[in-house]
Design a protein around this motif. Structure first.
Motif, mmCIF file in Angstrom:
data_model
loop_
_atom_site.group_PDB
_atom_site.id
_atom_site.type_symbol
_atom_site.label_atom_id
_atom_site.label_comp_id
_atom_site.label_asym_id
_atom_site.label_seq_id
_atom_site.Cartn_x
_atom_site.Cartn_y
_atom_site.Cartn_z
ATOM 1 N N PRO A 227 -10.877 1.595 12.426
ATOM 2 C CA PRO A 227 -11.286 0.611 13.432
ATOM 3 C C PRO A 227 -11.390 -0.795 12.849
ATOM 4 N N LYS A 228 -11.213 -1.794 13.713
ATOM 5 C CA LYS A 228 -11.358 -3.213 13.350
ATOM 6 C C LYS A 228 -10.321 -3.708 12.349
ATOM 7 N N THR A 229 -9.370 -2.871 12.008
ATOM 8 C CA THR A 229 -8.400 -3.283 10.988
ATOM 9 C C THR A 229 -6.962 -3.178 11.499
ATOM 10 N N TYR B 29 -12.648 -7.550 19.146
ATOM 11 C CA TYR B 29 -13.112 -6.331 18.476
ATOM 12 C C TYR B 29 -12.368 -5.135 19.058
ATOM 13 N N PRO C 275 -17.359 3.947 9.444
ATOM 14 C CA PRO C 275 -16.156 3.323 10.008
ATOM 15 C C PRO C 275 -16.540 2.232 11.001
ATOM 16 N N GLY C 276 -15.828 1.125 10.955
ATOM 17 C CA GLY C 276 -16.125 0.024 11.869
ATOM 18 C C GLY C 276 -17.179 -0.928 11.349
ATOM 19 N N MET C 277 -17.755 -0.615 10.188
ATOM 20 C CA MET C 277 -18.761 -1.496 9.583
ATOM 21 C C MET C 277 -18.351 -1.837 8.163
ATOM 22 N N ASN C 278 -18.804 -2.992 7.699
ATOM 23 C CA ASN C 278 -18.535 -3.339 6.303
ATOM 24 C C ASN C 278 -19.357 -2.428 5.396
ATOM 25 N N ARG D 257 -4.564 1.921 -1.834
ATOM 26 C CA ARG D 257 -5.710 1.389 -1.105
ATOM 27 C C ARG D 257 -6.884 2.358 -1.241
ATOM 28 N N PRO E 190 -4.745 -0.493 5.620
ATOM 29 C CA PRO E 190 -5.428 -1.273 6.638
ATOM 30 C C PRO E 190 -6.189 -2.460 6.038
ATOM 31 N N ARG E 191 -6.054 -3.606 6.683
ATOM 32 C CA ARG E 191 -6.805 -4.787 6.257
ATOM 33 C C ARG E 191 -7.458 -5.431 7.472
ATOM 34 N N GLU E 192 -8.459 -6.247 7.217
ATOM 35 C CA GLU E 192 -9.242 -6.813 8.313
ATOM 36 C C GLU E 192 -8.370 -7.600 9.283
ATOM 37 N N GLY F 15 -8.532 14.334 5.258
ATOM 38 C CA GLY F 15 -7.105 14.612 5.398
ATOM 39 C C GLY F 15 -6.768 15.832 6.225
ATOM 40 N N MET G 215 -3.538 7.985 8.076
ATOM 41 C CA MET G 215 -3.684 9.271 8.761
ATOM 42 C C MET G 215 -2.679 9.378 9.909
ATOM 43 N N PRO H 139 -10.611 -1.667 3.317
ATOM 44 C CA PRO H 139 -10.109 -2.371 4.499
ATOM 45 C C PRO H 139 -10.906 -3.637 4.815
ATOM 46 N N ALA H 140 -12.182 -3.662 4.402
ATOM 47 C CA ALA H 140 -13.031 -4.831 4.665
ATOM 48 C C ALA H 140 -13.853 -5.150 3.426
ATOM 49 N N LEU H 141 -14.333 -6.386 3.348
ATOM 50 C CA LEU H 141 -15.185 -6.778 2.222
ATOM 51 C C LEU H 141 -16.518 -6.039 2.318
ATOM 52 N N SER I 213 0.847 -1.208 0.000
ATOM 53 C CA SER I 213 0.000 0.000 0.000
ATOM 54 C C SER I 213 0.873 1.245 0.000
#
Lengths: 255, 240
Positions: A131-133, A84, B135-138, B71, A75-77, B39, A166, B99-101, A56
């Motif tokens: 978050p979460k990543t 959590y 953020p924090g959710m798919n 990304r 960031p990735r899962e 940013g 960031m 970051p997530a699917l 990245s």
């Protein structure tokens, strides 16, 4: 060194006792540094971002003969097994190539570097933004010539900025070695072997904040103050070089 | 996020900025609000930068940092190219380089009901719209526009998909038309779908045309408008 029938030949490495240079006469008044620099002079620094296509973000740094490449993924899962977290996680890994040090394979035992890199960067990254990543930082020291950790930290900071993570500010790091009464900035390998103590500062120059301070050996209060001031001045100059590198890339890609 | 400020614009607009740079000092500014985009953050009496890129300003009062990265950070109403990685009873799992699917509900299609659920194999390329991106959710996708019509969204058949930076995909979608697409469109016939997540799909009658278009787009990121046109001309000379 041929092995017996079918056996893999052992890797040759020069004996640690041979080629060992004598310690420089550091206590003499007319002592000069092995590479000819002044006591308060850093090695020439070179930075470049985008060194690894698959990552990245990535950066390559060269401080004299110390060469480092850092890749940032994510960031990735986070893995399912992890709990959590409403803030992101930072995962750091520092490794050495087998040919990084004069004695083959010597660099691979710096396990504490990972924890120190994590500590240095953690304060500069805005973890709430992912978050979460997890963000993975992989540093590889290609050639070790002293002051490896400060170079790794500075390079990792640049790679994170390149990845678009960031951050509160760019992180710059510099170390100082103490030889009796002399303070030597950005020591090389030969100087690190004979030092009485070392001080490393990692800071965010624009915010005047220190993210990590490491002191080893015996230091008087005045010496620590002097050493810290030396490091902070060097960090400010180093940050300028890092910024110009990032700005160059940004102007190239968006012209 | 809104902050008090004056109408005086910063001299850093359209300049490259880095994390930690202060772009506005609010201590001596009053009477007006400014809006901070991606940013940027307020740090006491200063507006500071959080990511490397170019500072942009749009009248009357919005500032943001525009950057190019590999990304993708999902944002609502973005059009993206996703790849189906898994199929569930209620939704498809789609990779959008985030970051997530992302979730694509089986009913998020034009006239979507339980009786006509679409069948997508794993690996299918889909052009979709990001509906939710918290953020924090798919993220959640839909293959319809805001009015519920299919529009250009849906599965993309045949063609060739390649990946680029988010900056390049933004440039390709910019208005007026990007010089490289303008120059290619005058000489060649092809279909293109650009996702803001850094994926581009090209479909043309011949593989030769597809390759030329894909190469021209990939080479154009660091070139100026004039350079892009020259590059396209040179590429077209070789195939005619």
């Amino acid at each position: 060194m041929a092995g017996k029938g079918g056996a893999t030949p052992a890797t040759y490495s020069p004996s640690p006792t041979t080629n060992r240079k004598k310690k420089p006469p550091i206590f003499k008044e007319d002592w000069v540094r092995p590479d000819g620099r002044g006591f308060h002079q850093c090695r020439p620094a070179f930075f470049r971002t985008g060194a690894v296509n698959a990552a990245s973000g990535s950066a390559y740094a060269e401080f004299g003969n110390t060469k480092v490449i850092v890749s940032v993924f994510g960031p990735r899962e986070s893995k399912k097994a992890m709990m959590y977290s409403d803030i992101g996680r930072l995962n750091c890994n520092v490794s050495f190539t087998t040919f990084a040090t004069p004695i083959r394979g010597q660099g691979s035992d710096h396990k504490e570097y990972c924890a120190m890199l994590h500590k240095a960067l953690e304060g500069a990254i805005i973890l709430e933004t992912f978050p979460k990543t997890t963000v993975d930082v992989f540093a590889l020291v290609l050639e070790s010539s002293g002051s490896d950790l400060p170079v790794v930290i500075s390079c990792a900071s640049l790679a994170l900025a390149d990845a678009g993570i960031m951050m509160y500010d760019i992180v710059a790091s510099v170390s100082v070695s103490c030889f009796n009464k002399n303070l030597v900035i950005d020591p090389i390998l030969e100087e690190e072997i004979g030092q009485d103590g070392s001080l490393m500062i990692t800071c965010m120059p624009s915010r005047y904040e220190i993210t990590q301070l490491t002191v080893t050996g015996e230091w008087s209060t005045t010496k620590i103050n002097e050493g810290m001031q030396l490091c902070l001045d060097a960090c400010a100059k180093l940050a300028k070089i890092m910024r110009s590198c990032l700005k160059e890339v940004a102007s190239d890609s968006q012209e | 996020m809104e902050t008090k400020s004056s109408s005086s614009s910063t001299n850093l607009v359209d300049q490259s900025v880095c994390p930690g740079d202060v772009i506005l000092d609010l201590s001596n500014m009053t009477n007006q609000t400014i809006k901070l985009g991606g940013g940027l953050r307020q740090d006491c009496d200063a507006i500071s930068v959080m990511k490397a890129g170019r500072l942009r300003f749009s009248k009357p009062n919005k500032y943001w940092v525009e950057n190019s990265q590999k990304r993708y950070v999902p944002h609502a109403e973005d059009s993206v190219l996703g790849i189906v990685v898994d199929s569930r009873s209620d939704n498809f799992l789609v990779d959008i380089k985030g970051p997530a699917l992302a979730f694509l509900p089986v009913l998020a299609f034009e006239g979507g009901t339980r009786r006509n659920i679409p069948r997508f194999e794993i690996g299918t390329l889909i052009y979709a719209r990001v509906v939710k991106a918290n953020p924090g959710m798919n993220p959640e996708l839909a293959c319809t526009d805001a009015s519920g019509k299919a529009a250009e969204f849906g599965a993309l058949k045949d063609g060739y998909m390649f990946e680029c930076t988010t900056g390049l995909s933004r440039m390709l979608l910019s208005s007026p038309t990007c010089p490289v697409l303008d120059a290619l469109g005058k000489k060649l016939s092809f279909e293109i779908a650009v996702g803001l997540n850094g994926r581009v799909w090209v479909s043309a009658a011949s593989p030769q045309t597809t390759i030329v278009v894909a190469n021209a787009i990939m080479n154009s990121e660091t070139l100026s408008g004039a350079q892009q046109r020259i590059m396209v001309e040179k590429l077209l000379e070789r195939i005619h």
